[in-house]
Design a protein around this motif. Structure first.
Motif, PDB file in Angstrom:
ATOM      1  N   MET A   1      11.606  61.717  59.061  1.00  0.00           N
ATOM      2  CA  MET A   1      12.095  60.847  57.988  1.00  0.00           C
ATOM      3  C   MET A   1      11.133  60.926  56.819  1.00  0.00           C
TER       4      MET A   1
ATOM      5  N   LYS B   1      15.075  55.931  65.312  1.00  0.00           N
ATOM      6  CA  LYS B   1      13.765  56.362  65.793  1.00  0.00           C
ATOM      7  C   LYS B   1      12.779  55.204  65.838  1.00  0.00           C
TER       8      LYS B   1
ATOM      9  N   ASN C   1       1.280  50.096  57.983  1.00  0.00           N
ATOM     10  CA  ASN C   1       2.117  51.279  58.011  1.00  0.00           C
ATOM     11  C   ASN C   1       1.778  52.217  56.864  1.00  0.00           C
ATOM     12  N   PRO C   2       0.552  52.705  56.842  1.00  0.00           N
ATOM     13  CA  PRO C   2       0.077  53.450  55.678  1.00  0.00           C
ATOM     14  C   PRO C   2       0.730  54.822  55.552  1.00  0.00           C
ATOM     15  N   GLU C   3       0.609  55.391  54.357  1.00  0.00           N
ATOM     16  CA  GLU C   3       1.177  56.723  54.135  1.00  0.00           C
ATOM     17  C   GLU C   3       0.324  57.796  54.774  1.00  0.00           C
TER      18      GLU C   3
ATOM     19  N   SER D   1       6.566  61.859  63.155  1.00  0.00           N
ATOM     20  CA  SER D   1       7.979  62.210  63.016  1.00  0.00           C
ATOM     21  C   SER D   1       8.828  60.988  62.694  1.00  0.00           C
ATOM     22  N   THR D   2       8.385  59.811  63.139  1.00  0.00           N
ATOM     23  CA  THR D   2       9.196  58.619  62.889  1.00  0.00           C
ATOM     24  C   THR D   2       9.031  58.099  61.471  1.00  0.00           C
ATOM     25  N   PHE D   3       7.790  57.959  61.052  1.00  0.00           N
ATOM     26  CA  PHE D   3       7.556  57.330  59.748  1.00  0.00           C
ATOM     27  C   PHE D   3       7.152  58.326  58.676  1.00  0.00           C
ATOM     28  N   GLY D   4       7.020  59.588  59.039  1.00  0.00           N
ATOM     29  CA  GLY D   4       6.595  60.572  58.058  1.00  0.00           C
ATOM     30  C   GLY D   4       5.158  60.374  57.607  1.00  0.00           C
ATOM     31  N   THR D   5       4.362  59.724  58.462  1.00  0.00           N
ATOM     32  CA  THR D   5       2.982  59.465  58.081  1.00  0.00           C
ATOM     33  C   THR D   5       2.180  60.766  58.062  1.00  0.00           C
TER      34      THR D   5
ATOM     35  N   ARG E   1       9.351  59.492  53.650  1.00  0.00           N
ATOM     36  CA  ARG E   1       8.960  58.167  53.193  1.00  0.00           C
ATOM     37  C   ARG E   1       9.318  58.059  51.716  1.00  0.00           C
TER      38      ARG E   1
ATOM     39  N   LEU F   1       1.289  59.896  70.476  1.00  0.00           N
ATOM     40  CA  LEU F   1       1.509  58.811  69.529  1.00  0.00           C
ATOM     41  C   LEU F   1       1.390  59.341  68.099  1.00  0.00           C
TER      42      LEU F   1
ATOM     43  N   HIS G   1       4.480  61.240  67.363  1.00  0.00           N
ATOM     44  CA  HIS G   1       5.587  60.292  67.268  1.00  0.00           C
ATOM     45  C   HIS G   1       5.576  59.549  65.930  1.00  0.00           C
ATOM     46  N   LEU G   2       4.408  59.034  65.571  1.00  0.00           N
ATOM     47  CA  LEU G   2       4.278  58.298  64.311  1.00  0.00           C
ATOM     48  C   LEU G   2       4.611  59.208  63.145  1.00  0.00           C
TER      49      LEU G   2
ATOM     50  N   MET H   1      11.238  53.433  69.149  1.00  0.00           N
ATOM     51  CA  MET H   1       9.790  53.497  69.316  1.00  0.00           C
ATOM     52  C   MET H   1       9.235  52.136  69.722  1.00  0.00           C
TER      53      MET H   1
ATOM     54  N   GLN I   1       2.402  66.272  52.120  1.00  0.00           N
ATOM     55  CA  GLN I   1       3.021  65.058  52.615  1.00  0.00           C
ATOM     56  C   GLN I   1       3.689  65.301  53.968  1.00  0.00           C
TER      57      GLN I   1
ATOM     58  N   ASP J   1       8.048  49.722  60.844  1.00  0.00           N
ATOM     59  CA  ASP J   1       7.847  48.616  61.781  1.00  0.00           C
ATOM     60  C   ASP J   1       8.047  47.253  61.121  1.00  0.00           C
TER      61      ASP J   1
END
Lengths: 382, 261
Positions: free
Chosen positions: A1, A97, B160-162, B190-194, A3, B184, B187-188, A101, B31, A66
């Motif tokens: 995803m 997702k 939830n930082p960039e 792919s989920t949040f694009g961090t 951001r 983790l 996962h983080l 999670m 990014q 979150d």
């Protein structure tokens, strides 16, 4: 995803069926910047509409982190609290997702705010404090014992003394403290002479200012003032140093390398203190007498000669040695309690601060306590 | 997705006293990628990380993080940048006087206006994600090193930082926990694009998570390799790089020059 650069505000539309089933269509993203706002908005939406079930449509949600999950959980909590049904529909890939999670289905169900430690009853706290104090006392005594053994060992094996550490400690505790001890004692002498002169002048007994200052300083105030300054400067430093070493496992390292932490860390400090604090006290006496002398010469019309000879006439060697003996005992107390508090440190930085404070406070208390004991003994001895 | 740089480093020179650590290094972090900084001991990995998060000002050069030039920006812009990054320190750096929950709640309370109940719930969620459920009320001194690290990560990602920075994330963890941490991270990401910037020399972890690596070298004071770790392992022209990735002994201190063969 991906951001989004800035999370655009999340729009919502509401549709309601005849049976009271509410559907909330969300559109946009929910993240840190709008989570608090969304919680309030959705709360208001639900507040004035009694419903039997609430469905949230996430079809057009393009970002959910979150904080977004949190908003949905809050919503779910409110709905479930009203005994209505809650479900999500059309969960987009992105939202899915994040929801999976955090195990969204489980969240909020067996959810209690985390427990905080409850305050115990008065009796329990009193009992615990007593036990703690008793353990503390036991540790204090056993620590004193281990210091005595270590010093005895060092006396029998003088080569085992860490000389460099001892010299360094002597410098820090003694030489570096000399300016402040000198200044404070000088001012003490000055003040005492001033205060007593006012009274003694009435009887024409100016010359006894010299006796008063010298006797009071050498027997009582010199040792006490010096010890208090050393407790503040060095007792706290001992506690902080050893405490920090304890936290960073340096003490454990010493132990596993086969060193006795007491012999390694405490003995140099004790020996250095016992040597330099009496010396500091001598200087303190001297500076106080100089302070008194200045007042005597400049305001009481005494000659320097008269003042000094009166001082010598008053002071017996016993008085000086008594002061030195006392300050030696005080030095022992300061080093003992400082190191003890250091070794008692557990946990983190806050504990070091506590140990440092405690080292100074207990140090000063012990100094005054022992001084009182000496006074009583001397009262009956002389 | 266009490859957009979120961290740009240009001609960075770093010095400790008189000693030069980096002599003009440049690289980009894009990014959404997992970027690993690696190198032998003492080559300045952690120093580089400290430069990236603004703890040490560079001697020369330019660093831009999340659009903020950290050497020249104003106070406000710098503080805004800080909200966009999270850092997991080597020893977790939890505040010892606060419980785990309070540690994690600290930035959330400071930077959002969520009500207390929601903050607590969020903290619970974040600690739950780290398998720390039930430890909310513990002090950092009461838990193990691995747990501290996970709690530190929960705090680092509180807002939830960039970009998340990790200083040796798997140091001191058992293999299972280390692998969980790697999962983790993936996962983080792919989920949040961090975006993840990781300093490590755990090879397994590097191969598991890294999209791209740079390798620093003590002697040339620069970057000696950049790219996909698996490719570098098999095809790097640099002997030292191949040696590092294949875990071969010796020569580690003779890396200078490294005549390309």
């Amino acid at each position: 995803m991906n951001r989004p650069e800035v999370i655009k505000s999340c729009n919502h539309q509401i549709s309601e069926s005849a049976e009271g089933d509410l559907t909330i269509h969300l559109e946009g993203g929910i993240g840190i910047s709008n989570a608090a706002h969304m919680t309030r908005v959705l709360y208001q939406v639900l507040e004035d509409k009694p419903q039997t079930s609430v469905t949230v449509d996430l079809n057009k949600v393009n970002y959910l982190d979150d904080f977004g999950v949190l908003v949905l959980v809050e919503l779910k909590m409110i709905v479930l609290g009203e005994k209505a049904e809650f479900c999500l529909q059309n969960i987009s890939n992105e939202a899915g997702k994040a929801l999976s999670m955090y195990n969204f289905d489980l969240l909020g169900k067996r959810d209690k705010p985390y427990k905080r430690t409850e305050r115990q009853g008065l009796l329990i706290r009193l009992g615990e404090a007593t036990v703690r104090q008793a353990a503390d006392l036991k540790y204090m005594i056993s620590f004193l014992g281990s210091i005595c053994l270590s010093i005895l060992y060092t006396c029998l094996n003088p080569r085992s003394l860490r000389r460099d550490d001892t010299y360094m400690c002597m410098q820090k505790t003694g030489v570096d403290a000399l300016p402040i001890v000198g200044l404070i004692s000088f001012l003490m002498g000055l003040i005492m002479a001033f205060m007593s002169a006012v009274q003694l002048q009435q009887f024409g007994a100016n010359i006894y200012v010299a006796s008063l200052v010298s006797l009071a300083m050498t027997r009582e105030l010199g040792p006490i003032m010096t010890a208090i300054i050393v407790a503040g400067r060095s007792g706290s430093a001992f506690a902080a140093e050893i405490g920090t070493m304890k936290i960073s496992e340096e003490i454990d390292a010493l132990f596993t390398m086969g060193f006795s932490p007491t012999r390694f860390l405490v003995v140099p400090k004790v020996i250095a203190s016992v040597i330099v604090v009496p010396l500091l006290t001598l200087f303190s006496d001297l500076f106080a007498i100089i302070g008194g002398l200045i007042v005597g010469v400049f305001t009481l019309d005494l000659t320097a000669n008269a003042y000094i000879s009166q001082t010598i006439k008053t002071l017996a060697l016993f008085d000086v040695f008594l002061g030195l003996f006392k300050s030696g005992v005080f030095a022992l107390l300061i080093a003992w309690i400082g190191c003890l508090r250091g070794f008692q440190v557990k946990g983190g930085a806050a504990s070091v601060g506590k140990a440092t404070t405690s080292a100074v406070v207990s140090g000063i208390f012990l100094i005054v306590l022992f001084n009182s004991i000496f006074s009583v003994i001397l009262r009956y001895w002389e | 997705m266009g490859r957009q740089a979120i961290i740009e480093v240009r001609d960075l020179v770093a010095k400790y006293a008189e000693e030069t650590i980096f002599d003009g290094i440049s690289f980009d972090v894009f990014q959404g990628e997992i970027f690993v900084i690696l190198g032998g001991s003492g080559c300045g990995k952690s120093t580089l990380l400290k430069h990236l998060i603004g703890l040490i000002p560079p001697a020369a050069g330019r660093i831009s993080v999340a659009g903020c030039d950290i050497c020249r920006s104003e106070e406000k812009a710098f503080r805004d940048m800080l909200k966009k990054i999270g850092v997991l320190y080597q020893g977790a750096a939890l505040l010892g006087s606060m419980t785990l929950a309070d540690n994690v709640a600290l930035p959330i309370k400071e930077y959002t206006d969520l009500p207390q109940v929601s903050v607590e719930r969020l903290v619970k969620m974040k600690l739950g994600l780290m398998n720390l459920e039930g430890y909310e009320d513990h002090l950092p001194s009461q838990i193990s090193g691995g747990m501290k690290k996970r709690a530190g990560l929960a705090r680092a990602m509180a807002l939830n930082p960039e970009i998340l920075f990790f200083d040796e994330p798997s140091a001191g963890l058992d293999p299972v926990t280390a692998a969980e941490l790697d999962n983790l991270i993936i996962h983080l990401n792919s989920t949040f694009g961090t975006t993840m910037v990781i300093v490590t020399h755990e090879l397994e972890s590097i191969f598991a998570v890294a999209h791209r690596v740079i390798m620093l070298d003590k002697n040339t004071r620069g970057i000696i390799a950049e790219g996909d770790p698996k490719y570098l392992r098999d095809h790097s022209e640099n002997r030292f790089v191949r040696q590092f990735f294949n875990r071969l002994p010796g020569l580690a201190n003779e890396a200078e020059g490294l005549e390309k063969r």
